[in-house]
Design a protein around this motif. Structure first.
Motif, PDB file in Angstrom:
ATOM      1  N   LEU A 111       0.831  -1.210   0.000  1.00  0.00           N
ATOM      2  CA  LEU A 111       0.000   0.000   0.000  1.00  0.00           C
ATOM      3  C   LEU A 111       0.865   1.258   0.000  1.00  0.00           C
ATOM      4  O   LEU A 111       0.660   2.163  -0.815  1.00  0.00           O
ATOM      5  CB  LEU A 111      -0.941  -0.016   1.208  1.00  0.00           C
ATOM      6  CG  LEU A 111      -1.821   1.194   1.449  1.00  0.00           C
ATOM      7  CD1 LEU A 111      -2.703   1.509   0.245  1.00  0.00           C
ATOM      8  CD2 LEU A 111      -2.696   0.984   2.672  1.00  0.00           C
ATOM      9  N   ILE A 112       1.845   1.321   0.877  1.00  0.00           N
ATOM     10  CA  ILE A 112       2.686   2.512   0.997  1.00  0.00           C
ATOM     11  C   ILE A 112       3.535   2.718  -0.265  1.00  0.00           C
ATOM     12  O   ILE A 112       3.648   3.835  -0.775  1.00  0.00           O
ATOM     13  CB  ILE A 112       3.538   2.435   2.279  1.00  0.00           C
ATOM     14  CG1 ILE A 112       2.610   2.548   3.508  1.00  0.00           C
ATOM     15  CG2 ILE A 112       4.617   3.506   2.307  1.00  0.00           C
ATOM     16  CD1 ILE A 112       3.248   2.142   4.821  1.00  0.00           C
ATOM     17  N   GLN A 113       4.101   1.642  -0.788  1.00  0.00           N
ATOM     18  CA  GLN A 113       4.866   1.773  -2.023  1.00  0.00           C
ATOM     19  C   GLN A 113       3.945   2.091  -3.203  1.00  0.00           C
ATOM     20  O   GLN A 113       4.310   2.845  -4.096  1.00  0.00           O
ATOM     21  CB  GLN A 113       5.696   0.516  -2.275  1.00  0.00           C
ATOM     22  CG  GLN A 113       6.853   0.408  -1.296  1.00  0.00           C
ATOM     23  CD  GLN A 113       7.651  -0.870  -1.427  1.00  0.00           C
ATOM     24  OE1 GLN A 113       7.151  -1.895  -1.886  1.00  0.00           O
ATOM     25  NE2 GLN A 113       8.902  -0.818  -1.002  1.00  0.00           N
ATOM     26  N   GLY A 114       2.745   1.546  -3.183  1.00  0.00           N
ATOM     27  CA  GLY A 114       1.770   1.856  -4.222  1.00  0.00           C
ATOM     28  C   GLY A 114       1.341   3.316  -4.209  1.00  0.00           C
ATOM     29  O   GLY A 114       0.941   3.871  -5.237  1.00  0.00           O
ATOM     30  N   LEU A 115       1.445   3.948  -3.042  1.00  0.00           N
ATOM     31  CA  LEU A 115       1.132   5.379  -2.928  1.00  0.00           C
ATOM     32  C   LEU A 115       2.302   6.255  -3.366  1.00  0.00           C
ATOM     33  O   LEU A 115       2.182   7.475  -3.401  1.00  0.00           O
ATOM     34  CB  LEU A 115       0.734   5.727  -1.493  1.00  0.00           C
ATOM     35  CG  LEU A 115      -0.628   5.202  -1.041  1.00  0.00           C
ATOM     36  CD1 LEU A 115      -0.825   5.429   0.462  1.00  0.00           C
ATOM     37  CD2 LEU A 115      -1.751   5.871  -1.827  1.00  0.00           C
ATOM     38  N   GLY A 116       3.445   5.626  -3.682  1.00  0.00           N
ATOM     39  CA  GLY A 116       4.565   6.389  -4.222  1.00  0.00           C
ATOM     40  C   GLY A 116       5.842   6.381  -3.417  1.00  0.00           C
ATOM     41  O   GLY A 116       6.824   7.002  -3.815  1.00  0.00           O
ATOM     42  N   HIS A 117       5.876   5.687  -2.289  1.00  0.00           N
ATOM     43  CA  HIS A 117       7.112   5.654  -1.501  1.00  0.00           C
ATOM     44  C   HIS A 117       8.160   4.836  -2.226  1.00  0.00           C
ATOM     45  O   HIS A 117       7.903   3.722  -2.668  1.00  0.00           O
ATOM     46  CB  HIS A 117       6.856   5.063  -0.107  1.00  0.00           C
ATOM     47  CG  HIS A 117       8.095   4.947   0.718  1.00  0.00           C
ATOM     48  ND1 HIS A 117       8.763   6.041   1.189  1.00  0.00           N
ATOM     49  CD2 HIS A 117       8.801   3.861   1.124  1.00  0.00           C
ATOM     50  CE1 HIS A 117       9.828   5.637   1.875  1.00  0.00           C
ATOM     51  NE2 HIS A 117       9.873   4.327   1.846  1.00  0.00           N
ATOM     52  N   GLN A 118       9.346   5.410  -2.361  1.00  0.00           N
ATOM     53  CA  GLN A 118      10.478   4.724  -2.963  1.00  0.00           C
ATOM     54  C   GLN A 118      11.333   4.154  -1.837  1.00  0.00           C
ATOM     55  O   GLN A 118      11.643   4.845  -0.898  1.00  0.00           O
ATOM     56  CB  GLN A 118      11.315   5.702  -3.796  1.00  0.00           C
ATOM     57  CG  GLN A 118      10.541   6.405  -4.883  1.00  0.00           C
ATOM     58  CD  GLN A 118      10.034   5.448  -5.951  1.00  0.00           C
ATOM     59  OE1 GLN A 118      10.770   4.617  -6.446  1.00  0.00           O
ATOM     60  NE2 GLN A 118       8.759   5.566  -6.293  1.00  0.00           N
ATOM     61  N   GLY A 119      11.685   2.916  -1.948  1.00  0.00           N
ATOM     62  CA  GLY A 119      12.555   2.331  -0.932  1.00  0.00           C
ATOM     63  C   GLY A 119      11.814   1.417   0.014  1.00  0.00           C
ATOM     64  O   GLY A 119      10.641   1.084  -0.174  1.00  0.00           O
ATOM     65  N   ALA A 120      12.538   1.032   1.049  1.00  0.00           N
ATOM     66  CA  ALA A 120      12.021   0.064   2.016  1.00  0.00           C
ATOM     67  C   ALA A 120      10.918   0.676   2.884  1.00  0.00           C
ATOM     68  O   ALA A 120      10.907   1.876   3.137  1.00  0.00           O
ATOM     69  CB  ALA A 120      13.153  -0.437   2.902  1.00  0.00           C
ATOM     70  N   VAL A 121      10.027  -0.167   3.314  1.00  0.00           N
ATOM     71  CA  VAL A 121       8.995   0.208   4.283  1.00  0.00           C
ATOM     72  C   VAL A 121       9.326  -0.564   5.547  1.00  0.00           C
ATOM     73  O   VAL A 121       9.243  -1.787   5.582  1.00  0.00           O
ATOM     74  CB  VAL A 121       7.577  -0.138   3.780  1.00  0.00           C
ATOM     75  CG1 VAL A 121       6.542   0.091   4.869  1.00  0.00           C
ATOM     76  CG2 VAL A 121       7.251   0.669   2.533  1.00  0.00           C
ATOM     77  N   LYS A 122       9.734   0.168   6.579  1.00  0.00           N
ATOM     78  CA  LYS A 122      10.116  -0.461   7.833  1.00  0.00           C
ATOM     79  C   LYS A 122       8.878  -0.756   8.671  1.00  0.00           C
ATOM     80  O   LYS A 122       7.919   0.004   8.666  1.00  0.00           O
ATOM     81  CB  LYS A 122      11.030   0.461   8.644  1.00  0.00           C
ATOM     82  CG  LYS A 122      12.323   0.816   7.980  1.00  0.00           C
ATOM     83  CD  LYS A 122      13.211   1.632   8.880  1.00  0.00           C
ATOM     84  CE  LYS A 122      12.586   2.974   9.215  1.00  0.00           C
ATOM     85  NZ  LYS A 122      13.436   3.858   9.996  1.00  0.00           N
TER      86      LYS A 122
END
Length: 165
Positions: free
Chosen positions: A61-72
């Motif tokens: 979800l977070i990467q799909g919203l545009g976050h580049q990189g790891a989600v901790k």
């Protein structure tokens, strides 16, 4: 925040969607699909046993919203903030919370604004201090895969669920 009249009216229209996820990639893909229809304000509860895929789904979800990189995983910090597409996205993990009152000390109410999307793992640990969810996502083990049940709990949640279907 929504008022209780909106939530009570919606209780009559609660809808649920159940998906079978065979692996981590499918879990991430569901998160990415949710991201395509996500808009603030939104509150999502994520529940399930340890290792069921809550953080994996949050990552999609977070990467799909545009976050580049790891989600901790915010297990130790309690919350990881992201500024994405004009929204404030807050990923909470309340697993290690020993008392819901701790949320008051961290200013929990300040996170829930008209610009925020709040993804909350282990919401039962914050009982009484969290606003009601628009959507409740429940993950459970089924053989070697997972079952995801998405439940709409508000008019907004219902609208999003209908877009998923």
């Amino acid at each position: 925040m929504r008022d209780s009249k909106d939530l009570k009216a919606c209780k009559l229209e609660i809808e649920t969607l159940t998906l079978n996820l065979k692996d981590e990639q499918e879990t991430i893909a569901v998160g990415e699909q949710l991201a395509k229809i996500t808009a603030a304000p939104l509150v999502i509860y994520l529940t399930g046993d340890l290792g069921a895929g809550k953080t994996t789904l949050s990552r999609g979800l977070i990467q799909g919203l545009g976050h580049q990189g790891a989600v901790k995983s915010p297990t130790y910090a309690l919350v990881e903030p992201y500024e994405l597409n004009g929204m404030e996205v807050f990923h909470f993990d309340l697993y290690r919370l020993s008392d819901p009152e701790e949320l008051e000390f961290m200013g929990i109410r300040d996170y829930f604004t008209e610009r925020s999307v709040c993804i909350i793992e282990w919401p039962d640990h914050g009982h009484g201090l969290l606003p009601p969810a628009d959507m409740h996502l429940r993950l459970k083990y089924v053989n070697t895969g997972r079952e995801l049940q998405i439940e709409a709990l508000s008019p907004l949640g219902l609208s999003l669920l209908q877009q998923i279907k």
